[in-house]
Design an enzyme around this catalytic site. Sequence first.
Site, PDB file in Angstrom:
ATOM      1  N   ARG A 103      -0.008 -12.975   0.420  1.00 39.15           N
ATOM      2  CA  ARG A 103      -0.356 -11.555   0.566  1.00 39.15           C
ATOM      3  C   ARG A 103      -1.654 -11.345  -0.198  1.00 39.15           C
ATOM      4  NH1 ARG A 103       3.221  -6.157  -0.037  1.00 39.15           N
ATOM      5  NH2 ARG A 103       3.729  -6.897   2.048  1.00 39.15           N
ATOM      6  N   ASP A 221       2.716   4.883   8.894  1.00 42.38           N
ATOM      7  CA  ASP A 221       2.494   4.101   7.673  1.00 42.38           C
ATOM      8  C   ASP A 221       1.666   4.969   6.732  1.00 42.38           C
ATOM      9  OD1 ASP A 221       2.191   2.042   5.821  1.00 42.38           O
ATOM     10  OD2 ASP A 221       0.630   0.986   6.952  1.00 42.38           O
TER      11      ASP A 221
HETATM   12  N1  NVA Z   1      -0.657  -0.419   5.170  1.00 47.02           N
HETATM   13  C1  NVA Z   1       0.179  -0.668   4.022  1.00 47.02           C
HETATM   14  C2  NVA Z   1       1.370  -1.471   4.409  1.00 47.02           C
HETATM   15  C3  NVA Z   1       2.342  -1.748   3.305  1.00 47.02           C
HETATM   16  C4  NVA Z   1       3.484  -2.621   3.730  1.00 47.02           C
HETATM   17  C5  NVA Z   1      -0.632  -1.391   2.960  1.00 47.02           C
HETATM   18  O1  NVA Z   1      -1.409  -2.289   3.310  1.00 47.02           O
HETATM   19  O2  NVA Z   1      -0.516  -1.046   1.791  1.00 47.02           O
HETATM   20  N1   CP Z   2       6.705  -3.396   4.220  1.00 48.45           N
HETATM   21  C1   CP Z   2       6.353  -4.237   3.240  1.00 48.45           C
HETATM   22  O1   CP Z   2       5.637  -5.210   3.456  1.00 48.45           O
HETATM   23  O2   CP Z   2       6.881  -3.929   2.029  1.00 48.45           O
HETATM   24  P1   CP Z   2       6.456  -4.543   0.617  1.00 48.45           P
HETATM   25  O3   CP Z   2       5.056  -4.081   0.351  1.00 48.45           O
HETATM   26  O4   CP Z   2       7.451  -4.001  -0.350  1.00 48.45           O
HETATM   27  O5   CP Z   2       6.520  -6.041   0.704  1.00 48.45           O
END
Ligand code: NVA
Ligand code: CP
Length: 302
Positions: A103, A221
């Site tokens: 991530r 979102d």
């Molecule tokens: N668009 C959001 C999704 C979180 C799962 C982000 O990138 O923070």
């Molecule tokens: N939806 C999602 O990816 O949640 P987290 O940011 O908690 O991993």
Amino acid sequence: MYTSLLKMSDLNRDELFSLLDLASKLKNDRRLGVPHPLLAGKTLGMIFRKSSTRTRVSFETGMYQLGGYALFLSSADLQIGRGEPVEDTARVLGRYLDGIMIRTFAQEEVEQLALHSGLPVINGLTDYAHPCQVLADLMTIREYKGGFDGRKLCYIGDGNNMCNSLIVGCLTAGMDVAIAVPEKYRPAEDVLEFAKSYDSKFIMTEDPFKAAEKADVLYTDVWASMGMEEESEQRRRDFKGYQINREIEAVAAKDVIVQHCLPAHREEEITADVFERHANEIFDEAENRLHAQKAVMATLMK
Ligand code: NVA
Ligand code: CP
């Protein structure tokens, strides 16, 4: 054949359906108490440059349920956080691990990791894409709606990582997709290019009511994603009206389901009222992260 899952367009329709079928099978196995140690002896490294609840816990638990082991690697503790090049980190991890979930911010970093590690790499969210979330979303939509053909998903909000991945994933699955995004916050150009080949199955508008008309799934979102916190005030102004609320729900199909990747900001992108009335669907969706990602890991790492 894909060897990593870096973005939704890595999957063709058959590959997507195979993953969804395997995810449903693994979910059912677990209900029945049937163990499935498909990755016994394998190790997944999980690199995080951003916060997470669902992604971290579902990958770690999923790996355990598959008989393997998962290592949580915060970038704050890795040398990558002090500037060690991603190519070097990749070549080192490639000698220890069997797969990597990452991530991070830049999609390019995920691509580099895949290129240099020689391992299957799974994108656990970048600024551009969130494919694991969309697999869980599609799994949930299929559970509630019985299939994808002729069903319409409406996304309201920021043309962000979720929006990019939903457009590609839902069109590939056979759904119709309508998105309502402000002009300044449109999805990525390559995603819009991809959607062009689907002609009338895709529409983009600035009018949330038009997008929501007869929708089978309403999706939203956060207005400000991770890393954009300093833009929150500006975005609150820019996204006013881009909210899932009772009025939007009223123009959707009668049996509409609501999806949110979470975390949710009540009274911003969704009202507390709509959120709570659709909580079962939203938390089934969160649960399905576990099953969908187990299918991805079992397919890529075995
Ligand atoms: N668009 C959001 C999704 C979180 C799962 C982000 O990138 O923070
Ligand atoms: N939806 C999602 O990816 O949640 P987290 O940011 O908690 O991993």
